[in-house]
Design a protein around this motif. Structure first.
Motif, PDB file in Angstrom:
ATOM      1  N   TYR A 167       0.796  -1.219  -0.023  1.00  0.00           N
ATOM      2  CA  TYR A 167       0.147  -0.096   0.011  1.00  0.00           C
ATOM      3  C   TYR A 167       0.797   1.274   0.025  1.00  0.00           C
ATOM      4  CZ  TYR A 167      -4.003   2.815   0.632  1.00  0.00           C
ATOM      5  OH  TYR A 167      -5.198   3.997   0.554  1.00  0.00           O
ATOM      6  N   ASP A 168       2.067   1.390   0.673  1.00  0.00           N
ATOM      7  CA  ASP A 168       2.485   2.509   0.902  1.00  0.00           C
ATOM      8  C   ASP A 168       3.781   3.071  -0.213  1.00  0.00           C
ATOM      9  OD1 ASP A 168       1.134   3.703   3.418  1.00  0.00           O
ATOM     10  OD2 ASP A 168       2.669   2.326   4.649  1.00  0.00           O
ATOM     11  N   PHE A 169       3.700   1.931  -1.230  1.00  0.00           N
ATOM     12  CA  PHE A 169       4.784   1.842  -2.200  1.00  0.00           C
ATOM     13  C   PHE A 169       4.184   2.037  -3.603  1.00  0.00           C
ATOM     14  CE2 PHE A 169       6.053  -0.550   1.559  1.00  0.00           C
ATOM     15  CZ  PHE A 169       7.232   0.098   2.189  1.00  0.00           C
ATOM     16  N   VAL A 170       3.280   1.936  -3.778  1.00  0.00           N
ATOM     17  CA  VAL A 170       2.392   2.125  -5.162  1.00  0.00           C
ATOM     18  C   VAL A 170       1.639   3.374  -5.161  1.00  0.00           C
ATOM     19  CG1 VAL A 170       2.944  -0.176  -5.862  1.00  0.00           C
ATOM     20  CG2 VAL A 170       0.706   0.348  -4.893  1.00  0.00           C
ATOM     21  N   ASP A 171       1.132   3.978  -6.358  1.00  0.00           N
ATOM     22  CA  ASP A 171       0.233   5.072  -6.438  1.00  0.00           C
ATOM     23  C   ASP A 171      -1.030   4.791  -6.661  1.00  0.00           C
ATOM     24  OD1 ASP A 171       2.258   7.433  -6.381  1.00  0.00           O
ATOM     25  OD2 ASP A 171       2.880   6.241  -8.286  1.00  0.00           O
ATOM     26  N   TYR A 172      -1.219   3.512  -7.380  1.00  0.00           N
ATOM     27  CA  TYR A 172      -2.575   2.936  -7.446  1.00  0.00           C
ATOM     28  C   TYR A 172      -2.475   1.413  -7.491  1.00  0.00           C
ATOM     29  CZ  TYR A 172      -1.612   2.206 -12.306  1.00  0.00           C
ATOM     30  OH  TYR A 172      -1.112   1.735 -13.456  1.00  0.00           O
ATOM     31  N   PHE A 173      -3.795   0.510  -7.371  1.00  0.00           N
ATOM     32  CA  PHE A 173      -3.764  -0.769  -7.352  1.00  0.00           C
ATOM     33  C   PHE A 173      -4.559  -1.296  -8.455  1.00  0.00           C
ATOM     34  CE2 PHE A 173      -2.748  -0.243  -3.045  1.00  0.00           C
ATOM     35  CZ  PHE A 173      -1.554  -1.237  -2.769  1.00  0.00           C
ATOM     36  N   VAL A 174      -4.332  -2.539  -8.917  1.00  0.00           N
ATOM     37  CA  VAL A 174      -5.115  -3.149 -10.108  1.00  0.00           C
ATOM     38  C   VAL A 174      -5.323  -4.399  -9.489  1.00  0.00           C
ATOM     39  CG1 VAL A 174      -5.288  -3.868 -12.278  1.00  0.00           C
ATOM     40  CG2 VAL A 174      -4.017  -1.755 -11.880  1.00  0.00           C
ATOM     41  N   LEU A 175      -6.693  -4.895  -9.621  1.00  0.00           N
ATOM     42  CA  LEU A 175      -7.233  -6.275  -9.013  1.00  0.00           C
ATOM     43  C   LEU A 175      -7.069  -7.016 -10.282  1.00  0.00           C
ATOM     44  CD1 LEU A 175     -10.089  -5.574  -6.527  1.00  0.00           C
ATOM     45  CD2 LEU A 175      -7.644  -5.367  -6.116  1.00  0.00           C
ATOM     46  N   LEU A 204     -10.278  -2.220   4.191  1.00  0.00           N
ATOM     47  CA  LEU A 204      -8.815  -2.203   4.499  1.00  0.00           C
ATOM     48  C   LEU A 204      -8.035  -0.828   4.234  1.00  0.00           C
ATOM     49  CD1 LEU A 204      -6.405  -3.596   5.859  1.00  0.00           C
ATOM     50  CD2 LEU A 204      -5.778  -4.701   3.525  1.00  0.00           C
ATOM     51  N   ARG A 205      -8.626  -0.119   3.044  1.00  0.00           N
ATOM     52  CA  ARG A 205      -8.034   1.180   2.937  1.00  0.00           C
ATOM     53  C   ARG A 205      -8.430   2.030   3.577  1.00  0.00           C
ATOM     54  NH1 ARG A 205      -9.548   3.358  -3.166  1.00  0.00           N
ATOM     55  NH2 ARG A 205     -11.822   3.443  -2.173  1.00  0.00           N
ATOM     56  N   ARG A 206      -9.499   2.293   4.361  1.00  0.00           N
ATOM     57  CA  ARG A 206      -9.972   2.951   5.294  1.00  0.00           C
ATOM     58  C   ARG A 206      -9.015   3.192   6.438  1.00  0.00           C
ATOM     59  NH1 ARG A 206     -15.725   0.460   5.790  1.00  0.00           N
ATOM     60  NH2 ARG A 206     -16.614   1.236   3.744  1.00  0.00           N
ATOM     61  N   TYR A 207      -8.229   2.339   6.774  1.00  0.00           N
ATOM     62  CA  TYR A 207      -7.141   2.165   7.916  1.00  0.00           C
ATOM     63  C   TYR A 207      -5.755   2.863   7.588  1.00  0.00           C
ATOM     64  CZ  TYR A 207     -10.365  -0.741  10.117  1.00  0.00           C
ATOM     65  OH  TYR A 207     -11.741  -1.294  10.705  1.00  0.00           O
ATOM     66  N   PHE A 208      -5.681   3.308   6.224  1.00  0.00           N
ATOM     67  CA  PHE A 208      -4.347   3.911   5.747  1.00  0.00           C
ATOM     68  C   PHE A 208      -4.552   5.521   5.703  1.00  0.00           C
ATOM     69  CE2 PHE A 208      -3.848  -0.535   4.454  1.00  0.00           C
ATOM     70  CZ  PHE A 208      -2.461  -0.586   4.425  1.00  0.00           C
ATOM     71  N   ASP A 209      -3.734   6.335   6.000  1.00  0.00           N
ATOM     72  CA  ASP A 209      -3.742   7.527   5.771  1.00  0.00           C
ATOM     73  C   ASP A 209      -3.900   8.126   4.321  1.00  0.00           C
ATOM     74  OD1 ASP A 209      -3.321   7.769   8.701  1.00  0.00           O
ATOM     75  OD2 ASP A 209      -1.325   7.831   8.344  1.00  0.00           O
ATOM     76  N   ASP A 210      -3.370   7.755   3.518  1.00  0.00           N
ATOM     77  CA  ASP A 210      -3.285   8.093   2.059  1.00  0.00           C
ATOM     78  C   ASP A 210      -4.264   7.405   1.505  1.00  0.00           C
ATOM     79  OD1 ASP A 210      -1.282  10.219   2.529  1.00  0.00           O
ATOM     80  OD2 ASP A 210       0.431   8.697   2.525  1.00  0.00           O
ATOM     81  N   TYR A 211      -4.807   8.109   0.566  1.00  0.00           N
ATOM     82  CA  TYR A 211      -5.856   7.230  -0.524  1.00  0.00           C
ATOM     83  C   TYR A 211      -5.295   6.790  -1.605  1.00  0.00           C
ATOM     84  CZ  TYR A 211     -10.161   6.652  -3.295  1.00  0.00           C
ATOM     85  OH  TYR A 211     -11.197   6.328  -3.974  1.00  0.00           O
ATOM     86  N   ARG A 212      -5.283   5.561  -2.115  1.00  0.00           N
ATOM     87  CA  ARG A 212      -4.853   4.813  -2.944  1.00  0.00           C
ATOM     88  C   ARG A 212      -5.900   4.211  -4.128  1.00  0.00           C
ATOM     89  NH1 ARG A 212      -0.910   7.069  -1.495  1.00  0.00           N
ATOM     90  NH2 ARG A 212       1.063   5.899  -0.890  1.00  0.00           N
ATOM     91  N   PRO A 213      -6.119   4.564  -5.223  1.00  0.00           N
ATOM     92  CA  PRO A 213      -7.048   4.146  -5.957  1.00  0.00           C
ATOM     93  C   PRO A 213      -7.005   2.871  -6.296  1.00  0.00           C
ATOM     94  CG  PRO A 213      -6.069   6.218  -7.018  1.00  0.00           C
ATOM     95  CD  PRO A 213      -5.311   5.859  -5.949  1.00  0.00           C
ATOM     96  N   ILE A 214      -8.390   1.947  -6.514  1.00  0.00           N
ATOM     97  CA  ILE A 214      -8.320   0.613  -6.696  1.00  0.00           C
ATOM     98  C   ILE A 214      -8.831   0.826  -8.071  1.00  0.00           C
ATOM     99  CG2 ILE A 214      -9.023  -1.545  -5.906  1.00  0.00           C
ATOM    100  CD1 ILE A 214      -8.721  -0.534  -3.202  1.00  0.00           C
ATOM    101  N   LEU A 215      -8.548  -0.079  -9.004  1.00  0.00           N
ATOM    102  CA  LEU A 215      -9.046  -0.535 -10.288  1.00  0.00           C
ATOM    103  C   LEU A 215      -9.017  -1.960 -10.391  1.00  0.00           C
ATOM    104  CD1 LEU A 215      -7.130   2.274 -10.426  1.00  0.00           C
ATOM    105  CD2 LEU A 215      -7.489   1.917 -12.910  1.00  0.00           C
TER     106      LEU A 215
END
Length: 344
Positions: A167-175, A204-215
């Motif tokens: 989570y803390d190492f990429v800008d967005y996620f792809v499933l 799970l994303r709600r527990y992180f400080d920064d927002y990472r888009p999920i695609l």
């Protein structure tokens, strides 16, 4: 120049030459000014190319699709070729070898590739450790999937593990639930399975400080009725976008002989024959969502004009893979120059 070099490169097995090039780029990276020379040759910058999609600023709309930088250890080297973003992976919680070799085949007559790699990678922890030591010089997407030996019932846990670690190492996620080269993975596109994975990751994303888009990466092979259900789920759940499309099991319209195709066997087809199908999907999704859902278009983009078509059809960004292999290192620059001249 690449037109003269390509026949020599194509004498070697696709996976072999891929590994050689990746390792060569790593060696070149240690040569003083080599990166600067690459960027001078292959980068093309223009304010007209810049855009913001799902909260991320991209210097240009052309990215490298997942599967090239499988382990997330070559993104900076590859970014030197002018990409606006690099998608690493697919990454799984544990390292896995993938399917037996040979597992990647060229179809030069069709400008296509068939692969059944089986999501071979060194595992998400390897990628995390590499990114910690080598700060990305470009936008990075993390493509994640489940380990092959994990059942579909337990798949949500695998996606959670990779998501949390990366989570803390990429800008967005792809499933990645649509790869045709892992047994039963595409069944995760069923609404019941897919909704559980999405719900868990959004929670799970709600527990992180920064927002990472999920695609969500979509298969070109699912029927329209199932695509409609997935689009509705994406819109209701609040996912940030989709990628259209993954490789296809279809062999329609190929000029390569049936005997050669049969000899290759199973695998996902990418390259020129996929373009019309992917373009159709992009148009359909854009129209159905009335342009409210960001789309990354990928599949068979083999020319700057086809990249333009995808964007005109409603895509926010595009990705290339086979086109990069067949057209060479200046392909991204060619696309971006064309877009500046013609982009509406």
């Amino acid at each position: 120049m690449y037109k003269f070099i390509r026949p020599i490169l194509f004498l070697l097995q696709p996976e072999r030459i891929h590994d050689i090039i990746i390792n060569l780029l790593k060696i070149v990276n240690h040569i003083p000014f080599a990166g600067s020379i690459q960027r001078a040759l292959f980068n093309y910058q223009n304010p007209k190319l810049e855009r913001e999609v799902f909260g991320i600023k991209f210097k240009n709309p052309v990215g490298l699709a997942a599967g090239f930088d499988k382990n997330g250890d070559s993104y900076n080297n590859l970014a030197n070729f002018g990409f606006g973003f690099i998608e690493i992976g697919s990454l799984t919680p544990k390292a896995q070898d993938g399917n037996p070799k040979p597992r990647c085949f060229r179809l030069p007559k069709d400008r296509a590739i068939i692969n059944r790699m089986g999501i071979n990678n060194n595992g998400v922890k390897y990628a995390v450790e590499y990114i910690k030591k080598h700060h990305p010089n470009c936008v990075i997407g993390g493509n994640i999937s489940k380990n092959t030996g994990v059942s579909n019932e337990d798949a949500p846990k695998d996606y959670e593990k990779s998501f949390a670690l990366l989570y803390d190492f990429v800008d967005y996620f792809v499933l990645n639930v649509s790869c045709p080269n892992v047994k039963d993975l595409c069944k995760l596109q069923d609404i019941s399975s897919l909704s559980e994975i999405i719900d868990r990751l959004l929670t799970l994303r709600r527990y992180f400080d920064d927002y990472r888009p999920i695609l969500l990466k979509l298969s070109p092979d699912i029927p329209t009725s199932q695509l409609d259900e997935i689009i509705d789920l994406v819109l209701v759940s609040g996912l940030d976008g989709v990628i259209a499309t993954n490789t296809t099991r279809s062999r329609e319209g190929l000029t390569t002989s049936e005997e050669d195709i049969d000899a290759i066997g199973n695998g996902g087809l990418s390259g020129a024959p996929l373009f019309e199908r992917s373009l159709e999907r992009v148009k359909y999704i854009h129209q159905k969502t009335e342009g409210h859902l960001p789309i990354i278009a990928v599949g068979g983009i083999m020319s700057p004009e086809q990249a333009q078509q995808m964007l005109d059809a409603g895509a926010s960004l595009v990705q290339v893979y086979s086109g990069f292999i067949y057209n060479g290192p200046s392909f991204v620059k060619q696309i971006n120059k064309h877009l500046v001249k013609n982009l509406q």
